[in-house]
Design an enzyme around this catalytic site. Structure first.
Site, PDB file in Angstrom:
ATOM      1  N   SER A 191       0.845  -1.203   0.000  1.00 32.68           N
ATOM      2  CA  SER A 191       0.000   0.000   0.000  1.00 32.68           C
ATOM      3  C   SER A 191       0.876   1.248   0.000  1.00 32.68           C
ATOM      4  O   SER A 191       1.665   1.437  -0.924  1.00 32.68           O
ATOM      5  CB  SER A 191      -0.951  -0.034   1.203  1.00 32.68           C
ATOM      6  OG  SER A 191      -1.857   1.044   1.153  1.00 32.68           O
ATOM      7  N   THR A 192       0.805   2.064   1.046  1.00 32.55           N
ATOM      8  CA  THR A 192       1.549   3.323   1.081  1.00 32.55           C
ATOM      9  C   THR A 192       3.050   3.080   0.936  1.00 32.55           C
ATOM     10  O   THR A 192       3.640   2.320   1.677  1.00 32.55           O
ATOM     11  CB  THR A 192       1.291   4.056   2.411  1.00 32.55           C
ATOM     12  OG1 THR A 192      -0.105   4.106   2.659  1.00 32.55           O
ATOM     13  CG2 THR A 192       1.860   5.461   2.368  1.00 32.55           C
ATOM     14  N   HIS A 205      -2.656  -0.956  -3.372  1.00 34.83           N
ATOM     15  CA  HIS A 205      -3.801  -0.076  -3.148  1.00 34.83           C
ATOM     16  C   HIS A 205      -3.657   1.176  -4.005  1.00 34.83           C
ATOM     17  O   HIS A 205      -2.734   1.974  -3.806  1.00 34.83           O
ATOM     18  CB  HIS A 205      -3.889   0.325  -1.669  1.00 34.83           C
ATOM     19  CG  HIS A 205      -4.206  -0.817  -0.756  1.00 34.83           C
ATOM     20  ND1 HIS A 205      -3.869  -0.807   0.575  1.00 34.83           N
ATOM     21  CD2 HIS A 205      -4.834  -1.999  -0.975  1.00 34.83           C
ATOM     22  CE1 HIS A 205      -4.283  -1.943   1.147  1.00 34.83           C
ATOM     23  NE2 HIS A 205      -4.862  -2.679   0.219  1.00 34.83           N
ATOM     24  N   MET A 249       0.021   1.089   5.348  1.00 35.17           N
ATOM     25  CA  MET A 249      -0.654   1.362   6.613  1.00 35.17           C
ATOM     26  C   MET A 249      -1.816   0.397   6.793  1.00 35.17           C
ATOM     27  O   MET A 249      -2.445  -0.028   5.831  1.00 35.17           O
ATOM     28  CB  MET A 249      -1.160   2.804   6.626  1.00 35.17           C
ATOM     29  CG  MET A 249      -1.722   3.258   7.970  1.00 35.17           C
ATOM     30  SD  MET A 249      -2.115   5.013   7.959  1.00 35.17           S
ATOM     31  CE  MET A 249      -2.671   5.242   9.648  1.00 35.17           C
ATOM     32  N   ASP A 273      -4.481  -4.757   6.059  1.00 36.25           N
ATOM     33  CA  ASP A 273      -4.944  -5.524   4.905  1.00 36.25           C
ATOM     34  C   ASP A 273      -3.837  -6.476   4.444  1.00 36.25           C
ATOM     35  O   ASP A 273      -2.700  -6.055   4.225  1.00 36.25           O
ATOM     36  CB  ASP A 273      -5.338  -4.585   3.760  1.00 36.25           C
ATOM     37  CG  ASP A 273      -5.995  -5.320   2.600  1.00 36.25           C
ATOM     38  OD1 ASP A 273      -6.683  -6.336   2.857  1.00 36.25           O
ATOM     39  OD2 ASP A 273      -5.813  -4.899   1.445  1.00 36.25           O
TER      40      ASP A 273
END
Length: 366
Positions: free
Chosen positions: A185-186, A211, A304, A307
């Site tokens: 993600s991030t 993401h 973050m 997930d």
């Protein structure tokens, strides 16, 4: 001394500035300290009160967002959330922004802007919170190298668990096909570039959930495809998972792996967000646990939240090898940390060692 996240909104649209300021200000942990119509005005305001996070448009008068972003990163690296239009042009520009050091992207449509922003308040708020805890030193190192938040649905509410996720059947062990499943993600766009550009064409087939909003994954995959030796594609329904190919889940839809005989392919599906994400890493990992078991290699990287943590535990329990990116090389050590806490990880590796681990996995299972 306030512990609030100081945010500046920079956008040439008065409506966007007004709505974003109102939405973000509702959060007790966020303080919108200023809003500016372009980067020139923004710099004037920042000289007296520097923000913790900047929410930035990319198409503005006098100075475009990319130029402004690069200037910020050269003066005082600061987490930047790109607020971009949901168009091909917006996606392409946003890829430049991520390459220049932006942390993440949120989207805005051309029409119905106020309603859209209010409906997607949770995404915007989470993006700001993620950016606020990002390790900018690490992000810079990688880029220099070649309203109420919606309910958080869990994986069981969207995709039922299966016994196969916890046992590796003899049928699964007969295939010679292997696959690598990656969730991030991030900070993941930059991290994935570091991994995928180091892989050879003989690397095992890879499926990825990063993401990212709808339309942006196509531009992301296309950019990677141009700089990688392996083929990188935005996944389409029915695409086969084969050596030398990486399939990126399309933004706004989930991706799962299916097995037909001894071969694996992906299925793209519409379903509610899981862990507030669509695509969700948990959806991908659960499907891999179910259909691939010990023939899979799971990797959870910077991001973050949690997930993917439960999904990679299911992969681990099904006999898959699993690794997590280490804290030192993560932009945000959230997802890997949660997976480690669940006892789902065999090895913790720095980012620079992950490509080698993938290659080694492929050689061990030929």
């Amino acid at each position: 001394m306030s512990d609030k996240i100081k945010v500046m909104v920079v956008d040439d649209s008065a409506v966007v500035r007004q709505v974003l300021t109102a939405l973000l200000s509702k959060e007790s942990c966020i303080d919108v300290i200023a809003a500016a119509s372009d980067p020139i005005f923004a710099m004037d305001k920042m000289n007296s009160n520097w923000p913790d996070v900047i929410v930035l448009d990319v198409e503005m008068p006098r100075m475009d967002g990319i130029t402004f972003l690069k200037k910020i990163m050269s003066i005082r690296p600061t987490p930047v959330v790109i607020c971009s239009t949901l168009t091909e042009k917006g996606a392409a520009t946003s890829m430049q922004a991520l390459a220049a050091g932006a942390v993440t992207i949120v989207t805005k449509p051309k029409a119905g802007l106020k309603t859209f922003l209010e409906m997607d308040a949770g995404d915007i708020i989470q993006a700001v919170k993620s950016a606020a805890v990002a390790d900018m030193r690490r992000l810079r190192a990688m880029t220099n190298m070649p309203t109420a938040i919606p309910p958080k649905l869990k994986i069981d509410e969207v995709m039922p668990a299966h016994e196969a996720a916890h046992t590796s059947s003899s049928a699964m062990s007969t295939t010679t096909d292997q696959l690598v499943a990656i969730g991030t993600s991030t900070g993941g766009t930059q991290a994935l570039e570091q991994v995928l550009t180091r892989l050879s064409r003989t690397a095992p087939g890879i499926v990825i959930v990063q993401h990212m909003p709808e339309k942006f994954t196509a531009a992301f995959a296309d950019r990677l495809n141009k700089i990688c030796e392996i083929e990188v594609l935005e996944a389409q329904n029915g695409d086969r998972v084969i050596p030398g190919r990486a399939l990126v889940a399309p933004g706004g839809r989930h991706m799962q792996v299916k097995r037909s005989g001894a071969q694996y392919h992906v299925e793209i599906l519409d379903a509610p967000p899981v862990n507030r994400h669509r695509p969700s890493v948990d959806v991908l990992f659960r499907s891999v646990a179910k259909c691939a078991g010990r023939n899979a290699f799971g990797i959870i990287m910077t991001g973050m939240g949690d997930d993917g943590a439960h999904g990679i535990r299911e992969m681990h329990e099904a006999g898959a090898e699993t690794i997590a990116q280490d804290e030192k090389t993560c932009v945000v050590y959230g997802m890997p940390k949660e997976a480690v806490k669940l006892g789902a990880i065999d090895k913790i590796l720095p980012l620079e060692s992950i490509a080698g681990a993938i290659e080694q996995y492929g050689k061990q299972h030929v």
